[in-house]
Write a protein that holds these residues in place. Sequence first.
Motif, PDB file in Angstrom:
ATOM      1  N   LYS A 126      51.542  49.904  39.901  1.00 30.84           N
ATOM      2  CA  LYS A 126      51.510  49.125  41.135  1.00 30.84           C
ATOM      3  C   LYS A 126      50.072  48.985  41.621  1.00 30.84           C
ATOM      4  CE  LYS A 126      56.126  50.108  42.884  1.00 30.84           C
ATOM      5  NZ  LYS A 126      56.923  50.746  43.943  1.00 30.84           N
ATOM      6  N   ALA A 127      49.747  47.790  42.106  1.00 34.98           N
ATOM      7  CA  ALA A 127      48.370  47.529  42.532  1.00 34.98           C
ATOM      8  C   ALA A 127      48.041  48.208  43.867  1.00 34.98           C
ATOM      9  CB  ALA A 127      48.156  46.026  42.655  1.00 34.98           C
ATOM     10  N   ILE A 128      49.047  48.584  44.638  1.00 37.73           N
ATOM     11  CA  ILE A 128      48.921  49.210  45.968  1.00 37.73           C
ATOM     12  C   ILE A 128      48.335  48.240  47.014  1.00 37.73           C
ATOM     13  CG2 ILE A 128      48.276  51.313  47.241  1.00 37.73           C
ATOM     14  CD1 ILE A 128      47.907  52.735  44.657  1.00 37.73           C
ATOM     15  N   LEU A 153      37.754  49.632  36.627  1.00 35.17           N
ATOM     16  CA  LEU A 153      38.202  48.269  36.937  1.00 35.17           C
ATOM     17  C   LEU A 153      38.251  48.121  38.448  1.00 35.17           C
ATOM     18  CD1 LEU A 153      39.626  45.567  35.799  1.00 35.17           C
ATOM     19  CD2 LEU A 153      41.739  46.697  36.498  1.00 35.17           C
ATOM     20  N   ALA A 154      37.611  47.061  38.954  1.00 35.88           N
ATOM     21  CA  ALA A 154      37.674  46.768  40.391  1.00 35.88           C
ATOM     22  C   ALA A 154      38.628  45.612  40.615  1.00 35.88           C
ATOM     23  CB  ALA A 154      36.288  46.404  40.902  1.00 35.88           C
ATOM     24  N   VAL A 178      39.296  46.220  48.502  1.00 33.33           N
ATOM     25  CA  VAL A 178      38.742  46.350  47.149  1.00 33.33           C
ATOM     26  C   VAL A 178      39.130  47.727  46.639  1.00 33.33           C
ATOM     27  CG1 VAL A 178      36.656  46.408  45.738  1.00 33.33           C
ATOM     28  CG2 VAL A 178      36.796  44.833  47.669  1.00 33.33           C
ATOM     29  N   ARG A 179      39.751  47.768  45.477  1.00 34.17           N
ATOM     30  CA  ARG A 179      40.145  49.051  44.882  1.00 34.17           C
ATOM     31  C   ARG A 179      39.487  49.213  43.526  1.00 34.17           C
ATOM     32  NH1 ARG A 179      44.311  51.787  47.230  1.00 34.17           N
ATOM     33  NH2 ARG A 179      45.350  50.738  48.947  1.00 34.17           N
ATOM     34  N   VAL A 180      39.155  50.464  43.190  1.00 35.74           N
ATOM     35  CA  VAL A 180      38.555  50.771  41.891  1.00 35.74           C
ATOM     36  C   VAL A 180      39.487  51.722  41.152  1.00 35.74           C
ATOM     37  CG1 VAL A 180      36.523  51.642  40.669  1.00 35.74           C
ATOM     38  CG2 VAL A 180      36.235  50.486  42.876  1.00 35.74           C
ATOM     39  N   GLN A 197      41.534  57.497  32.656  1.00 37.19           N
ATOM     40  CA  GLN A 197      42.290  58.618  33.229  1.00 37.19           C
ATOM     41  C   GLN A 197      43.530  58.160  34.017  1.00 37.19           C
ATOM     42  OE1 GLN A 197      41.440  61.698  32.496  1.00 37.19           O
ATOM     43  NE2 GLN A 197      39.586  61.059  31.400  1.00 37.19           N
ATOM     44  N   HIS A 198      43.629  56.856  34.250  1.00 32.29           N
ATOM     45  CA  HIS A 198      44.815  56.277  34.907  1.00 32.29           C
ATOM     46  C   HIS A 198      45.003  56.749  36.348  1.00 32.29           C
ATOM     47  CE1 HIS A 198      46.632  55.911  30.599  1.00 32.29           C
ATOM     48  NE2 HIS A 198      45.617  55.104  30.796  1.00 32.29           N
ATOM     49  N   TYR A 199      43.983  56.534  37.189  1.00 28.63           N
ATOM     50  CA  TYR A 199      44.164  56.820  38.612  1.00 28.63           C
ATOM     51  C   TYR A 199      43.214  55.937  39.423  1.00 28.63           C
ATOM     52  CZ  TYR A 199      39.863  59.648  38.568  1.00 28.63           C
ATOM     53  OH  TYR A 199      38.563  60.075  38.467  1.00 28.63           O
ATOM     54  N   GLY A 200      43.518  55.783  40.711  1.00 30.78           N
ATOM     55  CA  GLY A 200      42.659  55.010  41.611  1.00 30.78           C
ATOM     56  C   GLY A 200      41.528  55.872  42.114  1.00 30.78           C
TER      57      GLY A 200
END
Length: 800
Positions: A105-107, A124-125, A133-135, A140-143
């Motif tokens: 999910k993009a959140i 990835l941003a 803006v999320r990075v 590692q598969h986390y925000g």
Amino acid sequence: MAEAAAGVGRFKSNYAVERKIEPFYKGGKVQLDQTGQHLFCVCGTRVNILDVASGTMLQSLEQEDQEDITAFDLSPDDKVLVTASRALLLAQWAWQEGSITRLWKAIHTAPVATMAFDPTSTLLATGGCDGAVRVWDIVQHYGTHHFRGSPGVIHLVAFHPDPARLLLFSSAADNSIRVWSLQDRSCLAMLTAHYSAVTSLTFSADGHTMLSSGRDKICIVWDLQSLQATRTVPVFESVEAAVLLPEEPAPELGVKSAGLHFLTAGDQGMLRVWEAASGQCVHAQQQLPGPGRELTHCTLSRAAGLLLSVTADHNLLLYEARSLQLKKQFAGYSEEVLDVRFLGPEDSHVVVASNSPCLKVFELQTSACQILHGHTDIVLALDVFRKGWLFVSCAKDQSICVWRMNKAGEVACVAQGSGHTHSVGTICCSRLKETFLVTGSQDCTVKLWPIPEALPSKSTGPDGGPVLLQAQATQHCHDKDINSVAIAPNDKLLATGSQDRTAKLWALPQCQLLGVFSGHRRGLWCVQFSPMDQVLATASADGTVKLWALQDFSCLKTFEGHDASVLKVAFVSRGTQLLSSGSDGLVKLWTIKNNECVRTLDAHEDKVWGLHCSRLDDHALTGASDSCVILWKDVTEAEQAEEQAKREEQVVKQQELDNLLHEKRYLRALGLAISLDRPHTVLTVIQAIQRDPESCEKLEATVLQLRRDQKEALLRFCVTWNTNSRHCHEAQAVLGVLLRHEAPEELLAYDGVRASLEALLPYTERHFQRLSRMLQAATFLDFLWHNMKLPTLPTAPAAL
């Protein structure tokens, strides 16, 4: 009779889709990989991946939610592709295999509008329509970060090219560029110099300089050490993309010094090179005429030395980066296809007229595309001369163009003409030689244009441009728009079809009226001469196709079958059959002799405006409002050969079956009968077994030796036999064997056994009731017989 049989043999019975030219790009982002071999672009719910060399589609990736793709990006190492859908899901792809490796999910609270990878391909941003803006850490598969504070939609994100600096740039609806520090998790600076939306950010190789472009018609050079603007360059056009060029001389682009140079793409529809220090334009492409040329996107692949630009018409143009020499063209989306024609003496190319002033020529073998510029408004119709090298187009701009293809497949405009006062909606070429053409227009007139003798061989006029054509004759033909014109095979007759519900026949070259064809209830869309007989075919908005005699203008036949307007008609099979296409998206094949619709071809989803048949009569081409062009292949002979082979195989198997029954090899016979998938043949074998003196044992032994799939087929056949009282005994005998010797759990594992049992039960009960009644009747008859008292017969008198 032999001739008639031969004629029937030549009739077509079916066409199959051999090739489909479909839209693959409907606007949005496009991207090249580092090698320049693959092209990535968005088309609705899919990201399509094209092979640049051949133009063929390698992969079409669609997320499981089947929602529109709103953003995507390919990592700098070309290994990972990430897509974002309107359903707020991000998908990570192993794109070469076409499989999703991770979905999350993009959140974001609104769809993701843009995304970008960092130079290491690990971060990835994503920028959302919610202003966030999320990075994300892709490995590692986390925000990792969440930056707030931007107003409106984030339409641009980009990482600094030096991964050690850990800087992220974003731009939102307030026209400013925000610089975010990943280390401090804060906004370092706001760069405010643009007065309109920022459209692109690009960085120098050393990472010290950034260039931003905007729709405010300026490009700004930024020093990334001090985060200050060092130069503002007015470029006098709304810029959609700007690219920093490598700092090396490129004389063909006007780059002579080692200073900073950049390239812009915008609403003027041409690529221009600028020197940042002086603010001067040092090189500009030639501007092409007509609408839809505005450039909406531009991207540079430094490693491959390629530059990709995209026009508002969804055409993708690939250039050599050092010289801006055009290497490849791709037509991403054609909107409505209005006409199609085969080109070349061997029908090696097709030309497509769509809702655009440009024509598209595709080579069928390699998928190579050429985009032809010549008209300034939508091209409405096409036609091709007999040899296939020369073809013509007419458009809403009231002009006509004559084009010639050379042996290398390159097409150029060799002649132009204008004279109509409204849109030119139909055009037709002379049939015997390349001597003249006829046009029909919304101004209700027909014009005859002679072709100069030298034109088929000489490419241009004396000044190097196209030859100017002059109309030889003009005739007012109808009271409403002329939708179609056709020239007879001998070049002596002209037919016109109009919105006024009539077709008319004219003598050429003087355009003298010979007669009127009246009978359609709505306007005519197409008229066509038979190649063999003195017959004219007309297609109308009343949903019918009519055939008319040229001698007395009488209606010979009417073909009804389309549910809406019939838009095009063409003769095939040496004039013995017709192909028609309609607003219902269907193409129908008709046999003229018996008015029969032999086949309906359903592959389009909207109005089929274009229909053309190949020289050898073995292919047909259709183009429709669904933006698809379909190449159809005549598969009649292949299907007949396949049918013949099947019949021969059946005869051989039937003979083998008869031999096996004769030799009482029942197991082989039953297996062969089941493989033929003919219940009646299997029934014949069962009946043959039952006629044997030891029928019970033989049937039991034979059925039990069958494979499981054969038993399943036998059970299905029993259902069919059981519905008939004449064959129910055989069905019950087989059923009895299976029920006695197969375990219940094995029977229940049979494919479709539940449906078979449900079908067997009611009929079986009915048969048993019938047998019970018969048994009662027989018992009563027997009882009656035994209890009857016959009177004693009188004895005959003794003979004297």
